[in-house]
Design a protein around this motif. Structure first.
Motif, PDB file in Angstrom:
ATOM      1  N   ASP A   3       0.910  -1.153   0.014  1.00  0.00           N
ATOM      2  CA  ASP A   3      -0.028   0.224   0.115  1.00  0.00           C
ATOM      3  C   ASP A   3       1.043   1.071  -0.033  1.00  0.00           C
ATOM      4  N   ARG A   4       0.703   2.018  -1.055  1.00  0.00           N
ATOM      5  CA  ARG A   4       1.968   2.862  -1.384  1.00  0.00           C
ATOM      6  C   ARG A   4       1.577   4.467  -0.506  1.00  0.00           C
ATOM      7  N   GLN A   5       0.381   4.232  -0.113  1.00  0.00           N
ATOM      8  CA  GLN A   5      -0.109   5.365   0.801  1.00  0.00           C
ATOM      9  C   GLN A   5      -0.242   5.145   2.135  1.00  0.00           C
ATOM     10  N   ARG A   6       0.168   4.214   2.523  1.00  0.00           N
ATOM     11  CA  ARG A   6      -0.020   3.734   4.212  1.00  0.00           C
ATOM     12  C   ARG A   6       0.683   4.798   5.134  1.00  0.00           C
ATOM     13  N   SER A   7       1.614   5.364   4.656  1.00  0.00           N
ATOM     14  CA  SER A   7       2.247   6.404   5.688  1.00  0.00           C
ATOM     15  C   SER A   7       2.329   7.737   4.786  1.00  0.00           C
ATOM     16  N   LYS A   8       1.263   7.999   4.028  1.00  0.00           N
ATOM     17  CA  LYS A   8       1.140   9.086   3.332  1.00  0.00           C
ATOM     18  C   LYS A   8       1.335  10.350   4.339  1.00  0.00           C
ATOM     19  N   GLY A   9       2.008  11.356   4.047  1.00  0.00           N
ATOM     20  CA  GLY A   9       2.383  12.629   4.952  1.00  0.00           C
ATOM     21  C   GLY A   9       3.477  12.580   5.759  1.00  0.00           C
ATOM     22  N   SER A  10       3.929  11.251   5.892  1.00  0.00           N
ATOM     23  CA  SER A  10       5.143  10.957   6.819  1.00  0.00           C
ATOM     24  C   SER A  10       6.258  10.026   6.242  1.00  0.00           C
ATOM     25  N   PRO A  11       6.848  10.430   5.299  1.00  0.00           N
ATOM     26  CA  PRO A  11       7.465   9.517   4.403  1.00  0.00           C
ATOM     27  C   PRO A  11       9.075   9.338   4.962  1.00  0.00           C
ATOM     28  N   LEU A  12       8.853   9.139   6.050  1.00  0.00           N
ATOM     29  CA  LEU A  12      10.137   8.760   6.886  1.00  0.00           C
ATOM     30  C   LEU A  12      11.251   7.684   6.015  1.00  0.00           C
ATOM     31  N   GLY A  13      12.248   8.158   5.593  1.00  0.00           N
ATOM     32  CA  GLY A  13      13.186   6.934   4.998  1.00  0.00           C
ATOM     33  C   GLY A  13      12.782   6.819   3.596  1.00  0.00           C
ATOM     34  N   ARG A  14      11.653   7.613   3.026  1.00  0.00           N
ATOM     35  CA  ARG A  14      11.141   7.355   1.558  1.00  0.00           C
ATOM     36  C   ARG A  14      11.088   8.814   0.640  1.00  0.00           C
ATOM     37  N   TRP A  15      11.469   9.948   1.417  1.00  0.00           N
ATOM     38  CA  TRP A  15      11.371  11.290   0.769  1.00  0.00           C
ATOM     39  C   TRP A  15      12.354  11.140  -0.518  1.00  0.00           C
ATOM     40  N   HIS A  16      13.621  10.811  -0.032  1.00  0.00           N
ATOM     41  CA  HIS A  16      14.442  10.654  -1.334  1.00  0.00           C
ATOM     42  C   HIS A  16      14.413   9.183  -2.337  1.00  0.00           C
ATOM     43  N   ASN A  17      13.792   8.292  -1.711  1.00  0.00           N
ATOM     44  CA  ASN A  17      13.890   6.894  -2.199  1.00  0.00           C
ATOM     45  C   ASN A  17      12.386   6.456  -2.087  1.00  0.00           C
ATOM     46  N   PRO A  18      11.332   6.861  -2.670  1.00  0.00           N
ATOM     47  CA  PRO A  18      10.002   6.403  -2.602  1.00  0.00           C
ATOM     48  C   PRO A  18       9.644   4.930  -2.700  1.00  0.00           C
ATOM     49  N   GLU A  19      10.939   4.207  -3.486  1.00  0.00           N
ATOM     50  CA  GLU A  19      10.553   2.899  -3.709  1.00  0.00           C
ATOM     51  C   GLU A  19      10.828   2.006  -2.405  1.00  0.00           C
TER      52      GLU A  19
END
Ligand SMILES: Cc1cc2c(cc1C)N(C[C@H](O)[C@H](O)[C@H](O)COP(=O)(O)O)c1[nH]c(=O)[nH]c(=O)c1N2
Length: 297
Positions: free
Chosen positions: A121-137
């Protein structure tokens, strides 16, 4: 952690526990042909799912869901998707390998006890992309960690797992009513098996073989030479004749930079059909690893 599993203190497991972990890793197989028509107990499945759910995940996101598919008709539809996808994939396979590709058994969708689709679920932590801001995958990678936990736990339980990725994702999504923002990461065939083959199916059928690990180890930078002692240790553990560190390093290390200039080098370049050298056949002669069987003693 399930209550009956106590956390151990100290700096590692005892020998038998370590052996068990490595045994699961080295004897895990992708199973397509050896499924038995036996039902899978929910107790066992629950343990596998708990193991999957304890995988690491970026920002503790836990982006996974587990769709359990038991219905025979639905599975036949998934199998149809596989058959269609295999036909579409075929022209991309080198012509001289197409006959072998056709013969390979690449799924056990209907023969296995059940199927599981592990999604992200690619939106599970929508709004808090800890660790994913630079690497969304990273959420997808996290889900793959869950898949691997499931796979290893299954091996320890004597349950076979086969991953089927020869399926068009969008078609699978509509068949399983998966919403747009959710990605199906792994479609798994799961069930009891008559055996775990000693080698990967694709190795047994001459499609590929395990690459020599020393040739994949680099030092400091991509394609960086060095780590002779480490490479020699790897070679020794894998059952190939131990050689003095420098000799082993000379034997295997130069192959990488000589074949691919650094700017173009990628992990994929090593699996090129030109990678038919003496060290590969040495590794092949040594089978898929002698060390695991040492561990099992
Ligand atoms: C992401 C991904 C996707 C697939 C696979 C694996 C992984 C990791 N594998 C299994 C693969 O062929 C197998 O892992 C290797 O051949 C090595 O064999 P063992 O897994 O060690 O038995 C796999 N196998 C298969 O028969 N059909 C498939 O569509 C796929 N797809």
């Amino acid at each position: 952690m399930p209550q009956h599993m106590t956390a151990s203190v100290g700096d590692g497991f005892d020998q038998s526990a370590r052996d068990a972990v490595y045994r699961a890793m080295f004897t895990r197989r992708d199973v397509r042909s050896h499924f038995l028509p036996t039902a899978l107990d929910d107790e066992v499945l629950a343990r596998l799912l708990l193991a999957a759910h304890h995988a690491p995940s970026v920002g503790f996101m836990q982006p996974w869901n587990f769709i359990v598919i038991r219905d025979a008709e639905r599975r036949e539809k998934v199998r149809d998707l596989f058959l269609a996808a295999r036909e579409q994939e075929l022209p991309a396979i080198a012509e001289e390998r197409q006959a072998l590709y056709r013969k390979l058994k690449l799924e056990g969708i209907c023969e296995s006890a059940l199927n599981i689709c592990i999604t992200c679920d690619r939106q599970r932590s929508k709004g808090s992309p800890l660790g994913r801001w630079h690497n969304p995958e990273m959420d997808l990678y996290s889900t793959v960690c869950a898949v691997q936990n499931f796979w290893l736990a299954a091996r320890a339980e004597g349950v076979g797992v086969g991953w089927v990725s020869i399926i068009e994702a969008q078609a699978l999504k509509s068949l399983l009513s998966i919403p747009e923002h959710v990605t199906p990461v792994a479609y798994l065939c799961v069930g009891h098996v008559s055996e775990f083959a000693p080698k990967p199916d694709l190795e047994a059928h001459g499609w590929g073989r395990r690459l020599p690990l020393p040739e994949l180890i680099m030092s400091e930078t991509f394609c960086g030479q060095g780590e002779a002692l480490l490479k020699s240790t790897v070679t020794r553990l894998n059952g190939v004749d131990a050689a003095p560190a420098t000799t082993a390093d000379q034997r295997v290390a130069p192959a990488v930079p000589q074949r691919e200039p650094p700017k173009e080098a990628s992990a994929l370049s090593f699996s090129s059909p030109n990678f038919e050298d003496a060290s590969a056949s040495r590794a092949s002669q040594a089978g898929s690893g002698t060390w695991p069987s040492m561990v099992l003693k």
